[in-house]
Write a protein that holds these residues in place. Sequence first.
Motif, PDB file in Angstrom:
ATOM      1  N   UNK A  48      31.064  37.712  34.431  1.00  0.00           N
ATOM      2  CA  UNK A  48      30.557  38.760  33.557  1.00  0.00           C
ATOM      3  C   UNK A  48      29.384  38.336  32.713  1.00  0.00           C
ATOM      4  N   UNK A  49      29.265  38.955  31.554  1.00  0.00           N
ATOM      5  CA  UNK A  49      28.131  38.730  30.676  1.00  0.00           C
ATOM      6  C   UNK A  49      28.128  37.302  30.166  1.00  0.00           C
ATOM      7  N   UNK A  50      27.067  36.569  30.440  1.00  0.00           N
ATOM      8  CA  UNK A  50      26.941  35.215  29.911  1.00  0.00           C
ATOM      9  C   UNK A  50      25.545  34.943  29.367  1.00  0.00           C
ATOM     10  N   UNK A 108      36.125  40.133  39.968  1.00  0.00           N
ATOM     11  CA  UNK A 108      35.134  40.301  38.913  1.00  0.00           C
ATOM     12  C   UNK A 108      35.773  40.311  37.547  1.00  0.00           C
ATOM     13  N   UNK A 109      34.991  39.924  36.532  1.00  0.00           N
ATOM     14  CA  UNK A 109      35.458  39.930  35.145  1.00  0.00           C
ATOM     15  C   UNK A 109      34.387  40.551  34.260  1.00  0.00           C
ATOM     16  N   UNK A 125      36.788  46.332  50.599  1.00  0.00           N
ATOM     17  CA  UNK A 125      37.340  44.981  50.522  1.00  0.00           C
ATOM     18  C   UNK A 125      38.343  44.926  49.372  1.00  0.00           C
ATOM     19  N   UNK A 126      39.493  44.265  49.541  1.00  0.00           N
ATOM     20  CA  UNK A 126      40.439  44.121  48.432  1.00  0.00           C
ATOM     21  C   UNK A 126      39.758  43.488  47.220  1.00  0.00           C
ATOM     22  N   UNK A 127      39.867  44.153  46.079  1.00  0.00           N
ATOM     23  CA  UNK A 127      39.111  43.764  44.887  1.00  0.00           C
ATOM     24  C   UNK A 127      40.015  43.702  43.673  1.00  0.00           C
ATOM     25  N   UNK A 128      39.924  42.591  42.923  1.00  0.00           N
ATOM     26  CA  UNK A 128      40.652  42.414  41.681  1.00  0.00           C
ATOM     27  C   UNK A 128      39.654  42.354  40.540  1.00  0.00           C
ATOM     28  N   UNK A 129      39.792  43.267  39.577  1.00  0.00           N
ATOM     29  CA  UNK A 129      38.850  43.359  38.460  1.00  0.00           C
ATOM     30  C   UNK A 129      39.603  43.162  37.146  1.00  0.00           C
TER      31      UNK A 129
END
Length: 215
Positions: A48-50, A108-109, A125-129
Amino acid sequence: MAQLNVLDACDMIEAAYDQTNAADIEHQIDIRGVQAQYLKSGVLVIPGTNEMADWFDFNLNISGQPTDGHGFEVVPGDSGSMWHAGFLEHAQIVYTFAKGLRPKFIIGHSLGAASAQIVGTSLRVPTLAFASPQTLRGRPTNRLAHEGWVVNYCRLDDTVCHVPPKFLGFRTLGSRYWLAPDEINVGGDHSIDHYRALLKTKKVQDRVPMAWPPK
């Protein structure tokens, strides 16, 4: 179908932030503040945002003129749906990188979770957020084709998960599980290590999927 353990996904996100996974990376991009890593295991990781610029380029992306997004610029996508402009722009860059790689899973985060929702739905696609903001403006009943590939894990005390606000018509893509800590800390507990700690508790594991996609 293969599954990805949720806690393993948290570890991959943290390794991307800490830059301790260099040996696992096969391809990566860093374009205009958009970072994504394609691991040798076939997992696409979108942190994520960095960087401060991310807030202005993607998270805020407020138009200089009044918009129908009430301060959040909203634009149509290829499907005709209305998207948070910054999140869609971020996702388009990641999609261009990922489409030829055909990842097995997407993680994703934060800002990366917004992007992951869109890319995972597009690529099926299997996605974990994790710590997911709301990306799409539209009724929850008007689901897009293939958004069932996406699962979102959101803490009740994580402010990011509540923006752009629901009362303006924004929502997440896919399914969403709210995680309730014992003590609410409004505006806090956004980091992936706080998510992992809560996901390790029995009360959470008893009610949310700990591997994705479900069998």
